[in-house]
Design a protein around this motif. Structure first.
Motif, PDB file in Angstrom:
ATOM      1  N   ARG A  36       0.754  -1.061   0.157  1.00 26.77           N
ATOM      2  CA  ARG A  36       0.000  -0.168  -0.127  1.00 26.77           C
ATOM      3  C   ARG A  36       0.781   1.166   0.027  1.00 26.77           C
ATOM      4  O   ARG A  36       0.564   2.162  -0.837  1.00 26.77           O
ATOM      5  CB  ARG A  36      -1.186   0.115   1.114  1.00 26.77           C
ATOM      6  N   ALA A  40       1.069   4.037  -3.053  1.00 26.14           N
ATOM      7  CA  ALA A  40       0.759   5.410  -2.799  1.00 26.14           C
ATOM      8  C   ALA A  40       1.776   6.189  -3.433  1.00 26.14           C
ATOM      9  O   ALA A  40       1.283   7.199  -4.080  1.00 26.14           O
ATOM     10  CB  ALA A  40       0.588   5.578  -1.159  1.00 26.14           C
ATOM     11  N   ALA A  53       1.431  11.372  -0.055  1.00 31.01           N
ATOM     12  CA  ALA A  53       0.769   9.907  -0.210  1.00 31.01           C
ATOM     13  C   ALA A  53       1.257   8.864   0.579  1.00 31.01           C
ATOM     14  O   ALA A  53       0.291   8.159   1.126  1.00 31.01           O
ATOM     15  CB  ALA A  53       0.883   9.552  -1.561  1.00 31.01           C
ATOM     16  N   GLU A  57      -1.098   7.169   3.628  1.00 30.29           N
ATOM     17  CA  GLU A  57      -1.650   6.045   3.284  1.00 30.29           C
ATOM     18  C   GLU A  57      -0.993   5.254   4.637  1.00 30.29           C
ATOM     19  O   GLU A  57      -1.680   4.254   5.194  1.00 30.29           O
ATOM     20  CB  GLU A  57      -0.769   5.332   2.210  1.00 30.29           C
TER      21      GLU A  57
END
Length: 166
Positions: A36, A40, A53, A57
């Motif tokens: 993840r 991101a 980001a 995240e």
């Protein structure tokens, strides 16, 4: 057989001790978290957007898994040293370091980095690690407020003061 005893028996069958159970839970979180964070960073354009980001995240993961910090701390317990669980805990931060180092390298290539790459990478990792540890004792509201302040810090807008040319 009461449910508690059944669960305990089942856990004992699959995990030789509580430390191994904690390790398995943390590993499961790491296997979800790392892709993840990487995704991101890849979705965002520009250095600042990539850092934000990853920050966002990471915050989402912590808020979705509020006990992940407790698992991390359990892995680092002194009495679990012989199981090398601290090394397993470092997997997320080592991988996160690689993601952040890539973003900082991009900043250096673009000529927008005002310091050395190692120092900048370590500074961002230190802030992210601190935010992670803060989640262990902060309420969700406190964590969100701190996260918002870190966003402003990365954006360069945490402080609003007159700028001088000198």
């Amino acid at each position: 057989m009461p449910i508690e005893q059944a669960v305990s028996t089942l856990l004992d069958h699959y995990f030789p001790n509580k430390a191994e159970l904690v390790k398995a839970a943390f590993t499961a979180i790491a296997q979800v978290t790392l892709p993840r964070l990487e995704a991101a960073a890849e979705r965002a354009d520009g250095v600042r957007a990539k850092l934000l980001a990853v920050l966002d995240e990471g915050a989402a993961v912590l808020l979705e898994n509020p006990h992940s910090v407790a698992f991390d701390r359990a892995l680092r317990m002194e009495n679990a040293e012989h199981l090398h669980l601290g090394e397993d805990s470092d997997v997320i931060f080592t991988s996160l370091h690689d993601v952040i180092a890539g973003i900082i390298d991009q900043a250096a290539r673009e000529g927008i980095l005002n310091t050395g790459t190692a120092g900048a990478t370590d500074a961002i990792i230190t802030v992210l690690r601190g935010l992670h540890d803060h989640a262990a004792t902060a309420t969700p509201e406190q964590y969100r407020a701190t996260h918002a302040a870190v966003r402003l810090l990365i954006q360069g807008s945490l402080f609003d003061y007159p700028r001088s040319d000198t």
